[in-house]
Write a protein that holds these residues in place. Structure first.
Motif, short mmCIF file in Angstrom:
data_model
loop_
_atom_site.label_atom_id
_atom_site.label_comp_id
_atom_site.label_asym_id
_atom_site.label_seq_id
_atom_site.Cartn_x
_atom_site.Cartn_y
_atom_site.Cartn_z
N GLU A 17 -8.73 -19.90 19.52
CA GLU A 17 -8.48 -18.70 20.31
C GLU A 17 -7.49 -18.96 21.46
N ASP A 18 -7.46 -20.20 21.94
CA ASP A 18 -6.54 -20.54 23.03
C ASP A 18 -5.17 -20.97 22.52
N GLY A 19 -4.96 -20.89 21.20
CA GLY A 19 -3.67 -21.28 20.63
C GLY A 19 -3.58 -22.72 20.24
N SER A 20 -4.63 -23.51 20.47
CA SER A 20 -4.60 -24.93 20.12
C SER A 20 -4.68 -25.10 18.61
N ARG A 21 -4.02 -26.12 18.11
CA ARG A 21 -4.00 -26.40 16.68
C ARG A 21 -5.11 -27.39 16.34
N ILE A 22 -5.87 -27.09 15.32
CA ILE A 22 -6.99 -27.94 14.89
C ILE A 22 -6.71 -28.41 13.47
N ALA A 23 -6.60 -29.72 13.29
CA ALA A 23 -6.38 -30.29 11.97
C ALA A 23 -7.70 -30.35 11.21
N LEU A 24 -7.67 -29.93 9.95
CA LEU A 24 -8.87 -29.88 9.11
C LEU A 24 -8.65 -30.65 7.81
N THR A 25 -9.72 -31.22 7.30
CA THR A 25 -9.74 -31.79 5.96
C THR A 25 -10.63 -30.91 5.08
N VAL A 26 -10.15 -30.59 3.90
CA VAL A 26 -10.88 -29.74 2.97
C VAL A 26 -11.56 -30.62 1.93
N ILE A 27 -12.86 -30.45 1.77
CA ILE A 27 -13.64 -31.23 0.82
C ILE A 27 -14.25 -30.28 -0.21
N GLN A 28 -14.01 -30.58 -1.49
CA GLN A 28 -14.70 -29.86 -2.58
C GLN A 28 -16.08 -30.51 -2.71
N ALA A 29 -17.07 -29.93 -2.05
CA ALA A 29 -18.39 -30.55 -1.93
C ALA A 29 -19.35 -29.96 -2.95
N GLY A 30 -19.66 -30.76 -3.97
CA GLY A 30 -20.61 -30.34 -4.98
C GLY A 30 -20.07 -29.24 -5.88
#
Length: 207
Positions: A17-30
């Motif tokens: 919401e504050d414009g900060s960038r958040i790096a994510l990892t996507v996991i195909q879980a189960g």
């Protein structure tokens, strides 16, 4: 508690919401099949074995196929055991499914995977050594330096940090935070990077 086996699909990003960038990892879980429930009375310890990764039956040997058939599960490539603290053994039985729906945003996890193989690497890349001087005619620029004395002890001690094969090892990343869960597509979004390459198998446990 929640634990599962999955596949690392890659990385993406979202913006807060504050414009900060958040790096994510996507996991195909189960989803993972419960293939065995171990008990203190029969096995000496309590644990839950999960299976993941459907394959053609011809790719598995007969003992593994018989083990999976006994549990009412299809042909699965990867089997992994979780302790009773990581999965509730009282609520699971062979043939049940464990899905990503048991995870919640904000939860902290331990993610275990196989790190990327780097091949044969020198001491600077492998152990973060400092390089040698590059002036006054020195040729010791990226060499490892001294690895022991001459007459005494007249050998190289075991465990000396030298060049060699780097990567391809089991690595556990702790304190990985769940950002979002998509039960419809069996996706788990966690903050930051996790060990392994794309399409690598990862084991997700509670912190």
């Amino acid at each position: 508690m929640a634990a599962i086996i999955g596949t690392k699909l890659g990385m993406t990003q979202i913006f807060g919401e504050d414009g900060s960038r958040i790096a994510l990892t996507v996991i195909q879980a189960g989803p993972c099949h419960v293939t065995q429930v171990r008990t203190e009375d029969r096995d000496g310890y309590a644990a839950i074995q999960l299976g993941y990764g459907a394959v053609r039956p011809k790719l598995l040997n007969k003992p593994k196929l018989g083990h999976l058939e006994k549990a009412g599960a299809p042909a699965l490539r990867h089997l992994h055991e979780f302790t009773a603290e990581e999965l509730d053994a009282d609520e699971l039985s062979p043939g049940d499914l464990v899905t990503v729906g048991s995870f919640e945003p904000g939860q902290l996890l331990r993610v275990t995977g196989t790190s990327k193989g780097k091949g044969y690497a020198g001491t600077i890349k492998r152990h973060n050594f400092s390089r040698g001087p590059v002036t006054h005619g020195s040729h010791n620029v990226r060499q490892g330096g001294s690895i022991g004395a001459a007459a005494d002890p007249a050998r190289v001690f075991k465990g000396t940090r030298m060049s060699g094969r780097m990567g391809g090892e089991t690595v556990t990343q702790r304190g990985v935070q769940v950002v979002d869960v998509d039960p419809g597509r069996d996706l788990l979004f966690v903050k930051g990077a996790i060990p392994g390459s794309v399409n690598g198998i990862v084991v997700v446990r509670p912190q």
